[in-house]
Design a protein around this motif. Structure first.
Motif, PDB file in Angstrom:
ATOM      1  N   ASN A   9       0.358  -1.296  -0.092  1.00  0.00           N
ATOM      2  CA  ASN A   9       0.295  -0.364  -0.088  1.00  0.00           C
ATOM      3  C   ASN A   9       0.980   1.404   0.199  1.00  0.00           C
ATOM      4  O   ASN A   9       0.526   2.667   0.061  1.00  0.00           O
ATOM      5  CB  ASN A   9      -1.110   0.382   1.511  1.00  0.00           C
ATOM      6  CG  ASN A   9      -2.187  -1.078   1.474  1.00  0.00           C
ATOM      7  OD1 ASN A   9      -2.259  -1.207   0.003  1.00  0.00           O
ATOM      8  ND2 ASN A   9      -2.399  -1.503   2.081  1.00  0.00           N
ATOM      9  N   VAL A  10       1.826   1.603   0.765  1.00  0.00           N
ATOM     10  CA  VAL A  10       3.054   2.429   1.147  1.00  0.00           C
ATOM     11  C   VAL A  10       3.347   2.789  -1.043  1.00  0.00           C
ATOM     12  O   VAL A  10       3.482   3.537  -1.031  1.00  0.00           O
ATOM     13  CB  VAL A  10       4.084   1.737   1.677  1.00  0.00           C
ATOM     14  CG1 VAL A  10       4.499   3.539   2.273  1.00  0.00           C
ATOM     15  CG2 VAL A  10       3.149   2.055   3.320  1.00  0.00           C
ATOM     16  N   VAL A  11       4.142   0.936  -1.117  1.00  0.00           N
ATOM     17  CA  VAL A  11       4.626   2.057  -2.214  1.00  0.00           C
ATOM     18  C   VAL A  11       3.184   2.176  -3.660  1.00  0.00           C
ATOM     19  O   VAL A  11       3.989   3.711  -3.739  1.00  0.00           O
ATOM     20  CB  VAL A  11       5.345   0.796  -2.728  1.00  0.00           C
ATOM     21  CG1 VAL A  11       6.259   0.177  -3.994  1.00  0.00           C
ATOM     22  CG2 VAL A  11       5.834  -0.080  -1.798  1.00  0.00           C
ATOM     23  N   LEU A  32       5.815  -5.264  -7.513  1.00  0.00           N
ATOM     24  CA  LEU A  32       5.457  -3.965  -7.587  1.00  0.00           C
ATOM     25  C   LEU A  32       5.839  -3.166  -8.784  1.00  0.00           C
ATOM     26  O   LEU A  32       6.114  -2.721  -9.841  1.00  0.00           O
ATOM     27  CB  LEU A  32       5.155  -3.329  -6.646  1.00  0.00           C
ATOM     28  CG  LEU A  32       4.117  -4.118  -5.536  1.00  0.00           C
ATOM     29  CD1 LEU A  32       3.654  -3.202  -3.848  1.00  0.00           C
ATOM     30  CD2 LEU A  32       2.482  -4.270  -6.628  1.00  0.00           C
ATOM     31  N   LEU A  33       7.549  -2.710  -8.496  1.00  0.00           N
ATOM     32  CA  LEU A  33       8.398  -2.386  -9.293  1.00  0.00           C
ATOM     33  C   LEU A  33       8.893  -2.446 -10.527  1.00  0.00           C
ATOM     34  O   LEU A  33       9.609  -1.921 -11.616  1.00  0.00           O
ATOM     35  CB  LEU A  33       8.651  -1.255  -8.367  1.00  0.00           C
ATOM     36  CG  LEU A  33       8.261  -0.369  -6.699  1.00  0.00           C
ATOM     37  CD1 LEU A  33       9.783  -0.258  -5.914  1.00  0.00           C
ATOM     38  CD2 LEU A  33       8.075   0.413  -7.808  1.00  0.00           C
ATOM     39  N   PHE A  77      -1.496   0.819 -11.413  1.00  0.00           N
ATOM     40  CA  PHE A  77      -2.155   1.177 -10.363  1.00  0.00           C
ATOM     41  C   PHE A  77      -3.160   2.167  -9.648  1.00  0.00           C
ATOM     42  O   PHE A  77      -3.800   1.981  -8.399  1.00  0.00           O
ATOM     43  CB  PHE A  77      -0.949   1.403  -8.749  1.00  0.00           C
ATOM     44  CG  PHE A  77       0.632   0.080  -8.766  1.00  0.00           C
ATOM     45  CD1 PHE A  77       0.656  -0.781  -8.572  1.00  0.00           C
ATOM     46  CD2 PHE A  77       1.728   1.143  -8.702  1.00  0.00           C
ATOM     47  CE1 PHE A  77       1.253  -1.075  -8.700  1.00  0.00           C
ATOM     48  CE2 PHE A  77       2.992   0.588  -9.131  1.00  0.00           C
ATOM     49  CZ  PHE A  77       2.600  -0.289  -8.532  1.00  0.00           C
ATOM     50  N   VAL A  78      -3.708   2.312 -11.157  1.00  0.00           N
ATOM     51  CA  VAL A  78      -4.676   3.492 -11.195  1.00  0.00           C
ATOM     52  C   VAL A  78      -5.698   1.453 -10.551  1.00  0.00           C
ATOM     53  O   VAL A  78      -5.909   0.743 -11.164  1.00  0.00           O
ATOM     54  CB  VAL A  78      -5.484   3.815 -12.693  1.00  0.00           C
ATOM     55  CG1 VAL A  78      -4.174   4.788 -12.935  1.00  0.00           C
ATOM     56  CG2 VAL A  78      -5.412   2.827 -13.967  1.00  0.00           C
ATOM     57  N   GLY A  84      -9.033  -4.623 -12.924  1.00  0.00           N
ATOM     58  CA  GLY A  84      -9.181  -5.495 -14.369  1.00  0.00           C
ATOM     59  C   GLY A  84      -8.289  -6.866 -14.127  1.00  0.00           C
ATOM     60  O   GLY A  84      -8.270  -7.784 -14.658  1.00  0.00           O
ATOM     61  N   ALA A  85      -7.284  -6.008 -13.295  1.00  0.00           N
ATOM     62  CA  ALA A  85      -5.809  -7.910 -13.054  1.00  0.00           C
ATOM     63  C   ALA A  85      -6.603  -8.563 -11.864  1.00  0.00           C
ATOM     64  O   ALA A  85      -6.819  -9.600 -12.107  1.00  0.00           O
ATOM     65  CB  ALA A  85      -5.070  -7.011 -12.162  1.00  0.00           C
ATOM     66  N   VAL A  86      -7.344  -8.382 -10.711  1.00  0.00           N
ATOM     67  CA  VAL A  86      -8.539  -9.278 -10.145  1.00  0.00           C
ATOM     68  C   VAL A  86      -8.837 -10.047 -11.199  1.00  0.00           C
ATOM     69  O   VAL A  86      -9.355 -11.469 -10.994  1.00  0.00           O
ATOM     70  CB  VAL A  86      -8.908  -8.185  -9.016  1.00  0.00           C
ATOM     71  CG1 VAL A  86      -9.500  -8.976  -8.593  1.00  0.00           C
ATOM     72  CG2 VAL A  86      -7.950  -7.898  -8.279  1.00  0.00           C
ATOM     73  N   ARG A  87     -10.111  -8.937 -11.654  1.00  0.00           N
ATOM     74  CA  ARG A  87     -10.848  -9.940 -12.765  1.00  0.00           C
ATOM     75  C   ARG A  87     -10.247 -10.654 -13.730  1.00  0.00           C
ATOM     76  O   ARG A  87     -10.415 -12.211 -13.974  1.00  0.00           O
ATOM     77  CB  ARG A  87     -11.540  -8.908 -14.049  1.00  0.00           C
ATOM     78  CG  ARG A  87     -13.185  -8.017 -12.752  1.00  0.00           C
ATOM     79  CD  ARG A  87     -13.829  -7.498 -13.866  1.00  0.00           C
ATOM     80  NE  ARG A  87     -13.277  -6.741 -14.652  1.00  0.00           N
ATOM     81  CZ  ARG A  87     -12.714  -5.204 -13.972  1.00  0.00           C
ATOM     82  NH1 ARG A  87     -13.633  -4.943 -12.575  1.00  0.00           N
ATOM     83  NH2 ARG A  87     -12.904  -4.203 -15.362  1.00  0.00           N
TER      84      ARG A  87
END
Length: 104
Positions: A9-11, A32-33, A77-78, A84-87
Motif C-alpha cells: 500500500n505504501v509503495v 510491484l516495481l 496502480f490506477v 481488471g487484474a483481479v478479474r
C-alpha cells in the motif's frame, strides 16, 4: 526496511503520488516495481539504504531517474487497472478449475 510483504500500500500510494520509492529488495516490492527498478537496497542493509538516500538527495539526475521509473509504473496502480487484474486472475483461476474438472 521491510522484511515482510506488508508495504504494498505504501509503495502504490507513493507511486500514485509521484513520489520516488527507495525499497528493500523483497519479492513484493520487486513484483510491484519490477526487476529493473533502480531504487532498491539489500534487505536489512541500513548502510546501503543510507547511501541510497544520500545519493537520491545529492544526485538530482538519479532522483529524476527514479521519478521517471515510478511514473512509468503508475498506470499499473490506477483502480481500474487493479480491478481488471483481479478479474483476469479470477477468470484464470476459474478456467483452471473448470479444466481440471473435465474428464480426460
Amino acid at each position: 526496511m521491510s522484511r515482510m510483504e506488508g508495504g504494498a500500500n505504501v509503495v502504490i500510494e507513493a507511486v500514485r503520488s509521484q513520489v520516488p520509492v527507495l525499497a528493500s529488495r523483497i519479492d513484493g516490492n520487486v513484483g510491484l516495481l519490477g526487476r529493473d527498478y533502480d531504487g532498491y537496497f539489500p534487505l536489512g542493509d541500513a548502510t546501503a539504504l543510507a547511501e541510497l538516500m544520500q545519493r537520491f538527495r545529492a544526485d538530482s539526475a538519479f532522483a529524476e531517474h527514479l521519478k521517471a521509473q515510478c511514473a512509468l509504473r503508475e498506470p499499473r496502480f490506477v483502480p481500474a487497472a487493479e480491478a481488471g487484474a483481479v478479474r483476469r486472475l479470477l477468470a484464470d483461476m476459474l478456467a483452471s478449475k473448470a479444466g481440471a474438472a473435465l474428464p480426460q
